[in-house]
Design an enzyme around this catalytic site. Sequence first.
Site, mmCIF file in Angstrom:
data_model
loop_
_atom_site.group_PDB
_atom_site.id
_atom_site.type_symbol
_atom_site.label_atom_id
_atom_site.label_comp_id
_atom_site.label_asym_id
_atom_site.label_seq_id
_atom_site.Cartn_x
_atom_site.Cartn_y
_atom_site.Cartn_z
ATOM 1 N N CYS A 1 -8.596 -3.236 -10.702
ATOM 2 C CA CYS A 1 -8.181 -2.037 -9.955
ATOM 3 C C CYS A 1 -6.841 -2.238 -9.264
ATOM 4 O O CYS A 1 -6.416 -1.412 -8.472
ATOM 5 C CB CYS A 1 -9.244 -1.607 -8.951
ATOM 6 S SG CYS A 1 -9.617 -2.874 -7.735
ATOM 7 N N ASP B 1 -3.446 -8.363 -4.773
ATOM 8 C CA ASP B 1 -3.627 -9.528 -3.905
ATOM 9 C C ASP B 1 -3.692 -10.821 -4.705
ATOM 10 O O ASP B 1 -3.181 -11.854 -4.268
ATOM 11 C CB ASP B 1 -4.891 -9.365 -3.053
ATOM 12 C CG ASP B 1 -4.591 -8.545 -1.814
ATOM 13 O OD1 ASP B 1 -3.570 -8.836 -1.165
ATOM 14 O OD2 ASP B 1 -5.346 -7.602 -1.522
ATOM 15 N N GLU C 1 -9.766 -11.468 -5.683
ATOM 16 C CA GLU C 1 -8.396 -11.274 -5.193
ATOM 17 C C GLU C 1 -7.731 -12.576 -4.797
ATOM 18 O O GLU C 1 -6.558 -12.594 -4.445
ATOM 19 C CB GLU C 1 -8.391 -10.351 -3.972
ATOM 20 C CG GLU C 1 -9.053 -9.010 -4.234
ATOM 21 C CD GLU C 1 -8.774 -8.002 -3.135
ATOM 22 O OE1 GLU C 1 -7.803 -7.254 -3.263
ATOM 23 O OE2 GLU C 1 -9.544 -7.979 -2.167
ATOM 24 N N HIS D 1 0.814 -1.220 0.000
ATOM 25 C CA HIS D 1 0.000 0.000 0.000
ATOM 26 C C HIS D 1 0.838 1.257 0.000
ATOM 27 O O HIS D 1 0.431 2.291 -0.503
ATOM 28 C CB HIS D 1 -1.000 -0.045 1.154
ATOM 29 C CG HIS D 1 -2.060 -1.042 0.872
ATOM 30 N ND1 HIS D 1 -1.988 -2.335 1.333
ATOM 31 C CD2 HIS D 1 -3.156 -0.968 0.083
ATOM 32 C CE1 HIS D 1 -3.020 -3.013 0.854
ATOM 33 N NE2 HIS D 1 -3.736 -2.209 0.103
#
Length: 838
Positions: free
Chosen positions: A771, A724, A700, A463
């Site tokens: 995304c 992920d 994911e 992140h």
Amino acid sequence: MTSLTAPGRGPRELITLDAQVATKHEAIAQAAAALVAAGCVRSGFEASMMRREAVSNTYLGKGIAIPHGTVEDRDLILQDAIAVLQVREGVEWNAGERARLVVAIAARSDGHIDILRRLTRLLQDEERLAALAATDDRQALSDALNGLAARGEAAGEPATDFAQRFDWTMDYPTGLHARPATEWAEAARRFPCRIRVRHGPEMADARNMISLLGLGLKQGDLLTVSAEGQGAAEALAAMKATLTGLSAREKADAARAEEKRRATAAAGGWLPSGAAQAVEGVPAAPGLAIGRIVRMQPEGMEIPDEPIELGRAADLLHVALAQTAEQLHALADDTARRLGESDAAIFRAQAGLLADPDLITLASQWLVEGHGLAWAWHRAYEDMAARLSALRNPVLAARAADLRDVGRRVLAHIDARFARSSLSDLPEGTILVADDISPSDAAGLDAHRVAGLVTALGGPTSHTAILARTLGLPAVVGAGAGVEGLQSGTRAIIDGHGGRLWLDPAEEDLASARDWIAAEEARRARAAEARALPATTRDGHRIDIGANINLAEQAAFALDQGAEGVGLMRTEFLFLERSDSPTEDEQMEAYSAMARALEGRPLVIRALDIGGDKQVAHLDLPREENPFLGVRGARLLLRRRDLLLPQLRAIYRAAASGSQISVMFPMVTSRGELLELRETCERIRQELAAPVVPLGIMVEVPSAALLAAELAAHADFFSIGTNDLTQYALAIDRQNPQLAAEADSLHPAVLRLIDLTVKGAEVHGRWVGVCGGIAGDPFGAALLAGLGVQELSMTPRDIPAVKERLRQSDRPALQALARRALACPDAEAVRALAAEAP
Ligand code: PEP
Ligand code: MG
């Protein structure tokens, strides 16, 4: 008793040879009487010294005690002085500790430090100390205290070798950089003997990595390693094995780096002209920037215990204290100008802490026991701060925080490896180098001041990397041990595309980097001109383009970059950036604000995705051995209704105002979870009489991709979280720096899962978006479009280049590209298709 002070040479010295004292109290009384008689202190000083004894240990070690008054009583001191009592038989200072030289100190400010500095130098010489405790020569005592006879000892090690030695020619292609230097020092520390490394007239202590780095060893340099003392021969054999054993790895690393350089050059990336030194990492956010390194240290850092010669430690401490005091005074002046005198007072008070004799004494005691300077200093201020905090008095607790702050500043001057900077007052052009940067720290970075990020840990899909892309900051992650030893203040060029940090670039390289940055800006500007146009291929197939943003304030920029909506609003950042959970009303306002900012464009709100690398301290979640495989995402939401329900209510309330809101759930792994979440949504919707909102899931995990058709029966859309999905498909922790380079979302295994997802969705006529980070990579975007993905959502800054890429393509060619990629045996083969891709 005689006074031996030379004019202009420090405090007065009052020396009493063969003092007759039976107790510590008598010694202190006699010393105090001498100071009073000489007119150096007022009569209350004896009582002040006794008060000090009640709260501090003034026994320095090796037969020396340094009684002194309390800080509050400084006004009793009329002139800086020391009263020395030579107590030949010794006097018990504490149980089991006898003082033979009692050095009573009366010093108003930092005179205390200077005296300690001279004493610590003396303390290293036990033979001399024994002689001083018995001598009749007053001058010998005075000289010793003044450091006259010791002069030169502190000037560092002479550049001579010990008797046992070997020569070696440095054959590491990039010379001695931090990683091998650490290993040399570690090898040396396994032995009790002294080991030196000499290069010409320069000498380094082999146990000290910084000292080794200071030699600046380059390939071809001849060096001599010598040792003395217990196990010297064995130590030298081990050192030789370490030095030579690392050659193969260093050569292989250099060859790999060279290969990477060639690949960068072929891809049109920037490279320096000559042989510049670089720290290699994994590219995480593109861009090139020039700046200066600021090394950020984690809280609770480990300070290695690296003993150095005592006199040198005392000198270094003295210098570090003086530098810190200077820095604090400058900071106070600056703050007074900018904010006013009352704010500046904080720094003036902090400077006062530096002269606290207790603190200095404590550090000196650890030094005398043979500990390293940084270790001793850190231990001293931490111990004192802990003592203050333990008193549970808010005023003293604040003082503890100040003490830690000041302590850290001094530590950074002692050794730049331990410099910790506050993220709020970084200088402009900072290249922030850290072991890791938490997502909430990264979120708080000021992009006007920070030019780039380099972390030892983390992977390109962490992140922190995602936030760096959002902020438009070049980032290199997973640089591992390469960041060790990087000094704050070093000029560097960060290359977020090639994954390197170039150190100390030459002037010509700085100039060429500036040219490259200008050319890149021009290229971006060209792409930007067309960014408002849709991403429609030449044959008329349109891909929807969304932005990944978290706050309404970011919407204007995203729209300006060409976003057609928001494909991923990560709501966990509403929780991460504060110390409590936002209320339902606060959340409703955040979602409504985002919808308003999008002016009717689609908004996909992702329900809270906590767990994995996103830990929220105030939620007090149980610690898990494997948080990425634990109660994360949808699993957590289903277990924590107190988090799920307010969030869903807030979303439905925001949707009631007629905006185009959709919800998606992260980390859904089974049909059961999806059905339960749907049911909960429907119940809340009915309670609020809210409109129907499309409910999607993130794909994911491989199980969701493999069962896409079954899930599509109950989900209105899919958004593939390739970050992920890559981690779970390839079994690579997205944070693991060692594996970061292999965690490639274009791995054919991941592409085949995406292919399955698209096909599964088709069965029920659902749309599929991506995304994850790969959606923002122009080549990745082309492949995804070829696989049949209909929406791509990315960091706003990536939008213009992705749109440009898609607008230059034809759909059949993209489909053919995707077919070839699916058939590739590995990620390298997929990447190689980029060179010939349509
Ligand atoms: C992903 O996993 O690709 C994703 C977009 O979600 P996050 O990065 O927030 O885990
Ligand atoms: Mg994810």
